[in-house]
Motif scaffolding. Structure first.
Motif, PDB file in Angstrom:
ATOM      1  N   ASP A   1       1.033  -1.366  -0.079  1.00  0.00           N
ATOM      2  CA  ASP A   1      -0.079   0.068   0.260  1.00  0.00           C
ATOM      3  C   ASP A   1       0.694   1.509  -0.029  1.00  0.00           C
ATOM      4  O   ASP A   1       0.752   1.815  -0.735  1.00  0.00           O
ATOM      5  CB  ASP A   1      -0.997   0.175   0.871  1.00  0.00           C
ATOM      6  N   VAL A   2       1.910   0.911   0.862  1.00  0.00           N
ATOM      7  CA  VAL A   2       2.641   2.462   1.113  1.00  0.00           C
ATOM      8  C   VAL A   2       3.256   2.956  -0.375  1.00  0.00           C
ATOM      9  O   VAL A   2       3.449   3.606  -1.526  1.00  0.00           O
ATOM     10  CB  VAL A   2       3.381   2.290   1.987  1.00  0.00           C
TER      11      VAL A   2
ATOM     12  N   VAL B   1       6.813  -2.921  -7.626  1.00  0.00           N
ATOM     13  CA  VAL B   1       6.986  -2.226  -6.531  1.00  0.00           C
ATOM     14  C   VAL B   1       8.102  -2.882  -5.613  1.00  0.00           C
ATOM     15  O   VAL B   1       8.561  -2.404  -4.455  1.00  0.00           O
ATOM     16  CB  VAL B   1       5.602  -3.509  -6.552  1.00  0.00           C
ATOM     17  N   PHE B   2       8.948  -3.657  -6.012  1.00  0.00           N
ATOM     18  CA  PHE B   2      10.251  -4.710  -5.911  1.00  0.00           C
ATOM     19  C   PHE B   2      10.835  -3.436  -5.322  1.00  0.00           C
ATOM     20  O   PHE B   2      11.834  -4.093  -4.382  1.00  0.00           O
ATOM     21  CB  PHE B   2       9.889  -5.450  -6.433  1.00  0.00           C
ATOM     22  N   ASP B   3      11.356  -2.682  -6.515  1.00  0.00           N
ATOM     23  CA  ASP B   3      12.579  -2.199  -6.404  1.00  0.00           C
ATOM     24  C   ASP B   3      12.320  -0.390  -5.325  1.00  0.00           C
ATOM     25  O   ASP B   3      12.991  -0.168  -4.157  1.00  0.00           O
ATOM     26  CB  ASP B   3      12.532  -1.447  -7.337  1.00  0.00           C
ATOM     27  N   ALA B   4      10.728  -0.389  -4.731  1.00  0.00           N
ATOM     28  CA  ALA B   4      10.214  -0.207  -4.073  1.00  0.00           C
ATOM     29  C   ALA B   4       9.928   0.009  -2.383  1.00  0.00           C
ATOM     30  O   ALA B   4      10.596   0.671  -1.724  1.00  0.00           O
ATOM     31  CB  ALA B   4       8.385   0.546  -4.258  1.00  0.00           C
ATOM     32  N   LEU B   5       9.793  -1.000  -2.223  1.00  0.00           N
ATOM     33  CA  LEU B   5      10.155  -2.142  -1.420  1.00  0.00           C
ATOM     34  C   LEU B   5      11.944  -1.947  -0.677  1.00  0.00           C
ATOM     35  O   LEU B   5      12.223  -1.634   0.496  1.00  0.00           O
ATOM     36  CB  LEU B   5       9.320  -3.298  -0.996  1.00  0.00           C
TER      37      LEU B   5
ATOM     38  N   ALA C   1      13.586  -0.054   1.917  1.00  0.00           N
ATOM     39  CA  ALA C   1      14.172  -0.496   3.726  1.00  0.00           C
ATOM     40  C   ALA C   1      15.678  -0.202   3.864  1.00  0.00           C
ATOM     41  O   ALA C   1      15.821  -0.040   4.664  1.00  0.00           O
ATOM     42  CB  ALA C   1      13.782  -1.984   3.226  1.00  0.00           C
ATOM     43  N   ARG C   2      15.611   0.361   2.821  1.00  0.00           N
ATOM     44  CA  ARG C   2      17.265   0.415   2.684  1.00  0.00           C
ATOM     45  C   ARG C   2      17.490   1.525   3.438  1.00  0.00           C
ATOM     46  O   ARG C   2      18.406   2.322   3.955  1.00  0.00           O
ATOM     47  CB  ARG C   2      17.865   0.024   1.405  1.00  0.00           C
ATOM     48  N   GLN C   3      16.956   2.708   2.663  1.00  0.00           N
ATOM     49  CA  GLN C   3      17.584   3.912   3.057  1.00  0.00           C
ATOM     50  C   GLN C   3      15.715   4.713   4.027  1.00  0.00           C
ATOM     51  O   GLN C   3      16.780   5.644   4.770  1.00  0.00           O
ATOM     52  CB  GLN C   3      16.527   5.156   1.382  1.00  0.00           C
ATOM     53  N   GLU C   4      15.657   3.852   4.376  1.00  0.00           N
ATOM     54  CA  GLU C   4      14.520   4.051   5.000  1.00  0.00           C
ATOM     55  C   GLU C   4      14.380   3.696   6.767  1.00  0.00           C
ATOM     56  O   GLU C   4      13.824   3.875   7.594  1.00  0.00           O
ATOM     57  CB  GLU C   4      13.173   5.041   5.383  1.00  0.00           C
ATOM     58  N   GLY C   5      14.566   2.424   6.652  1.00  0.00           N
ATOM     59  CA  GLY C   5      14.621   1.316   7.381  1.00  0.00           C
ATOM     60  C   GLY C   5      13.448   0.309   6.982  1.00  0.00           C
ATOM     61  O   GLY C   5      12.082   0.561   6.782  1.00  0.00           O
ATOM     62  N   VAL C   6      13.350  -0.838   7.696  1.00  0.00           N
ATOM     63  CA  VAL C   6      12.138  -1.990   7.341  1.00  0.00           C
ATOM     64  C   VAL C   6      10.446  -1.402   7.914  1.00  0.00           C
ATOM     65  O   VAL C   6       9.659  -1.434   7.655  1.00  0.00           O
ATOM     66  CB  VAL C   6      12.701  -3.134   8.026  1.00  0.00           C
TER      67      VAL C   6
ATOM     68  N   TRP D   1       5.672   0.097   6.884  1.00  0.00           N
ATOM     69  CA  TRP D   1       4.390   0.194   7.981  1.00  0.00           C
ATOM     70  C   TRP D   1       4.288   1.435   8.362  1.00  0.00           C
ATOM     71  O   TRP D   1       3.436   1.567   9.151  1.00  0.00           O
ATOM     72  CB  TRP D   1       4.462  -1.274   9.004  1.00  0.00           C
ATOM     73  N   ARG D   2       4.666   2.155   7.170  1.00  0.00           N
ATOM     74  CA  ARG D   2       4.384   3.672   7.523  1.00  0.00           C
ATOM     75  C   ARG D   2       2.990   3.600   7.392  1.00  0.00           C
ATOM     76  O   ARG D   2       1.862   3.656   6.657  1.00  0.00           O
ATOM     77  CB  ARG D   2       5.111   4.445   7.083  1.00  0.00           C
TER      78      ARG D   2
END
Length: 328
Positions: A158-159, A181-185, A189-194, A198-199
């Motif tokens: 969703d994010v 979507v996989f590039d986004a996820l 996760a790498r730049q902003e944390g896992v 779930w933001r």
């Protein structure tokens, strides 16, 4: 049998989600309108100096006796869904209407498959075996439970979907340019944390509970009412009527939460900088203060325009899938 309900619901949801994706993208763009246009406090308002009517000599603008009248501030033009869609096509091309569709597919696979399967499972479990009926309160309860669990599972997609849909409205230098979507996820996760995956999860869960309870439960209820009163026969006409009614109920119930969810998920958090919103409540307060209470219903027209067709495609496809899989 339980797993079959998940498969049927998942296939129907993916078809419905992909077919109405452009409307969902327009809705997201409209919900973000005005977010960066919050009124700024200037040290002095713009004024116009008017000389008294009997003054014969030209004086400086700050001459004593002049009347200072505040000039009206320009208001941002309100843009409707059709204009937003046309602008997207003109500026970004027709393909932009399907920006983030890979995230929609993953979201429907995770979120809708879970909620549809669980709702069907709970509905069958709680239905009175003798009368074959299920009270509206229990339908709503089943929808709330199914929606909450489905949203928790599907929040990362969703994010990603919200960000990919909103990317085109940003200046070129600020775009995230996710390729899928996989590039986004992965980048999130790498730049902003896992945890960034779930933001806004509390908002996603609240919205999903409202949507699932209002959409699925009200669809069942409207359909039963139509058939019981003999207004229509059980067929496509009944499905379409009940679907649009359920879509309207779902849109009214969920739109305010959806606006806040979109903004919280889309906010850009710079390293070392304070995030634009401290949380959902802070986002709601800032949105209402800057843009007024009706800002919580931004994107309402495309929301209704999407919810109706989405629900129709969802249930019509679901019935066809059930026929195909009836022997399995």
């Amino acid at each position: 049998m339980g797993l079959k309900g998940f498969v049927e619901g998942g296939i129907a949801s993916i078809v419905a989600g992909c077919s109405t994706h452009p409307l969902d993208l327009i809705k997201v763009r409209m919900q973000l309108q005005g977010e960066n246009g919050a009124p700024k406090i200037n040290p002095a308002p713009a004024v116009q100096n008017l000389r008294p009517s009997l003054a014969f000599h030209t004086t400086s603008l700050s001459a004593p006796g002049s009347i200072r009248v505040p000039l009206p501030q320009p208001q941002a033009a309100r843009v409707g869904p059709i204009a937003v869609g046309v602008r997207i096509v003109q500026q970004e091309g027709v393909g932009a209407l399907f920006q983030g569709v890979s995230a929609t597919i993953l979201r429907q696979t995770l979120y809708s498959t879970t909620r549809m399967g669980l709702y069907d499972m709970l509905k069958k479990k709680w239905t009175d075996p003798n009368s074959g009926s299920l009270p509206l309160t229990q339908k709503i309860t089943a929808g709330l439970i199914a929606g909450a669990i489905g949203a928790a599972v599907g929040n990362p997609a969703d994010v990603a979907m919200v960000r990919m849909q909103a990317d085109g409205r940003l200046p070129l230098a600020q775009r995230r340019n996710y390729t899928s979507v996989f590039d986004a996820l992965t980048r999130m996760a790498r730049q902003e944390g896992v945890a960034s995956l779930w933001r806004g999860s509390s908002l996603t869960i609240n919205r999903a509970m409202l949507v699932t309870a209002s959409q699925l439960a009200s669809y069942d209820q409207f359909k039963e009412m139509i058939l019981e009163k003999g207004l229509m026969r059980d067929g496509l006409g009944t499905h379409v009527t009940a679907s649009f009614a359920a879509g309207f109920v779902a849109a009214v119930a969920s739109n305010p939460v959806d606006v806040i969810k979109t903004r919280v998920m889309n906010m850009k958090v710079e390293p070392g900088a304070e995030p634009p919103y401290a949380g959902p409540l802070d986002c709601a307060i800032k949105t209402v203060r800057a843009e007024g209470p009706l800002a919580l219903y931004k994107g309402f027209v495309p929301t209704i325009s999407r919810q109706g067709p989405f629900t129709v495609v969802l249930f019509v496809t679901l019935e066809q899938v059930r026929k195909l899989l009836k022997d399995f």
